[in-house]
Design an enzyme around this catalytic site. Sequence first.
Site, PDB file in Angstrom:
ATOM      1  N   LYS A  36       0.815  -1.216   0.000  1.00  0.00           N
ATOM      2  CA  LYS A  36       0.000   0.000   0.000  1.00  0.00           C
ATOM      3  C   LYS A  36       0.856   1.276   0.000  1.00  0.00           C
ATOM      4  CE  LYS A  36      -4.105  -1.955   2.377  1.00  0.00           C
ATOM      5  NZ  LYS A  36      -4.765  -2.032   3.717  1.00  0.00           N
TER       6      LYS A  36
ATOM      7  N   TYR B 258     -12.633  -2.351  -3.000  1.00  0.00           N
ATOM      8  CA  TYR B 258     -13.128  -2.259  -1.616  1.00  0.00           C
ATOM      9  C   TYR B 258     -14.651  -2.160  -1.533  1.00  0.00           C
ATOM     10  CZ  TYR B 258      -8.476  -1.937   0.529  1.00  0.00           C
ATOM     11  OH  TYR B 258      -7.210  -2.210   1.000  1.00  0.00           O
TER      12      TYR B 258
ATOM     13  N   ASN C 151      -1.876   0.204   7.499  1.00  0.00           N
ATOM     14  CA  ASN C 151      -1.418  -1.158   7.819  1.00  0.00           C
ATOM     15  C   ASN C 151      -0.619  -1.834   6.696  1.00  0.00           C
ATOM     16  OD1 ASN C 151      -3.523  -1.807   6.146  1.00  0.00           O
ATOM     17  ND2 ASN C 151      -4.665  -3.007   7.636  1.00  0.00           N
TER      18      ASN C 151
ATOM     19  N   HIS D   3      -2.225  -5.257   1.625  1.00  0.00           N
ATOM     20  CA  HIS D   3      -3.480  -5.978   1.430  1.00  0.00           C
ATOM     21  C   HIS D   3      -3.126  -7.393   1.000  1.00  0.00           C
ATOM     22  CE1 HIS D   3      -7.429  -7.182  -0.058  1.00  0.00           C
ATOM     23  NE2 HIS D   3      -6.769  -7.715  -1.075  1.00  0.00           N
TER      24      HIS D   3
ATOM     25  N   GLU E 219      -9.890 -10.911  -7.183  1.00  0.00           N
ATOM     26  CA  GLU E 219      -8.948  -9.790  -7.092  1.00  0.00           C
ATOM     27  C   GLU E 219      -7.837  -9.910  -8.139  1.00  0.00           C
ATOM     28  OE1 GLU E 219      -9.760  -8.889  -2.346  1.00  0.00           O
ATOM     29  OE2 GLU E 219      -7.835  -9.770  -2.937  1.00  0.00           O
TER      30      GLU E 219
HETATM   31  P1  DAT Z   1      -7.651  -6.823   5.788  1.00  0.00           P
HETATM   32  O1  DAT Z   1      -6.900  -5.757   5.053  1.00  0.00           O
HETATM   33  O2  DAT Z   1      -6.841  -7.387   6.932  1.00  0.00           O
HETATM   34  O3  DAT Z   1      -8.199  -7.904   4.890  1.00  0.00           O
HETATM   35  P2  DAT Z   1     -10.387  -5.845   5.973  1.00  0.00           P
HETATM   36  O4  DAT Z   1     -10.627  -6.492   4.655  1.00  0.00           O
HETATM   37  O5  DAT Z   1     -11.330  -6.150   7.097  1.00  0.00           O
HETATM   38  O6  DAT Z   1      -8.895  -6.124   6.500  1.00  0.00           O
HETATM   39  O7  DAT Z   1     -10.406  -4.263   5.803  1.00  0.00           O
HETATM   40  C1  DAT Z   1      -9.773  -3.667   4.679  1.00  0.00           C
HETATM   41  C2  DAT Z   1      -8.971  -2.483   5.145  1.00  0.00           C
HETATM   42  O8  DAT Z   1      -9.846  -1.500   5.695  1.00  0.00           O
HETATM   43  C3  DAT Z   1      -7.972  -2.784   6.255  1.00  0.00           C
HETATM   44  O9  DAT Z   1      -6.740  -3.249   5.764  1.00  0.00           O
HETATM   45  C4  DAT Z   1      -7.837  -1.459   6.921  1.00  0.00           C
HETATM   46  C5  DAT Z   1      -9.217  -0.859   6.791  1.00  0.00           C
HETATM   47  N1  DAT Z   1     -10.031  -1.096   7.983  1.00  0.00           N
HETATM   48  C6  DAT Z   1     -10.640  -2.248   8.320  1.00  0.00           C
HETATM   49  N2  DAT Z   1     -11.293  -2.127   9.494  1.00  0.00           N
HETATM   50  C7  DAT Z   1     -11.073  -0.848   9.895  1.00  0.00           C
HETATM   51  C8  DAT Z   1     -11.489  -0.085  11.024  1.00  0.00           C
HETATM   52  N3  DAT Z   1     -12.260  -0.605  11.982  1.00  0.00           N
HETATM   53  N4  DAT Z   1     -11.067   1.199  11.096  1.00  0.00           N
HETATM   54  C9  DAT Z   1     -10.298   1.746  10.129  1.00  0.00           C
HETATM   55  N5  DAT Z   1      -9.889   1.080   9.036  1.00  0.00           N
HETATM   56  C10 DAT Z   1     -10.271  -0.198   8.926  1.00  0.00           C
HETATM   57 MG    MG Z   2      -9.661  -7.826   3.451  1.00  0.00          MG
END
Ligand code: DAT
Ligand code: MG
Length: 149
Positions: A9, A49, A112, A115, A126
């Site tokens: 990212k 997303y 973070n 992805h 994807e």
């Molecule tokens: P991952 O990236 O571990 O698959 P995810 O698919 O649940 O996680 O969410 C996609 C991204 O969205 C994640 O990398 C960071 C952001 N995100 C997820 N939950 C969040 C939250 N509660 N607050 C802020 N950003 C969040």
């Molecule tokens: Mg995810």
Amino acid sequence: MQKTFVIVKPDAVQRGLIGEITARLERRGLKLVGAKFLAVSQELAETHYAIHKGKPFYEGLINYITSSPVMAMVWEGPDAIAAVRQTMGATRPTEAAPGSVRHDFGLEVGRNLTHASDSPENGEAEVNLWFKPEELVSWERATDAWIFE
Ligand code: DAT
Ligand code: MG
């Protein structure tokens, strides 16, 4: 062999961590079969997303992923989806296992670093969203027999 889709990212690119993150996946034995460095369009970000649309963090997430270039990659290996998720660590860096990318380089969920696909179905979708079939490379790696049983 399973494929998984990975994004280094914008924060990780800006911090000079493309090599570090790629090296961890290579060292683990995963095989790179596709890679491109690109600026993510609003449309691509929204499609990628789509599942998070309507959530409180959605707008911030779209702004973040479109803010600066990313390195998009496809990695292959046995159980590649689970292996790469493990190497990246839990979504929240403060909950990610020590030794994982998100633990070792991150603090905040909104920064973070990476992805990685979370299921075989999403992995396939994807890969197809981000790469054309001709952009994926099927190749024999000299070490395959020493990494894949
Ligand atoms: P991952 O990236 O571990 O698959 P995810 O698919 O649940 O996680 O969410 C996609 C991204 O969205 C994640 O990398 C960071 C952001 N995100 C997820 N939950 C969040 C939250 N509660 N607050 C802020 N950003 C969040
Ligand atoms: Mg995810």
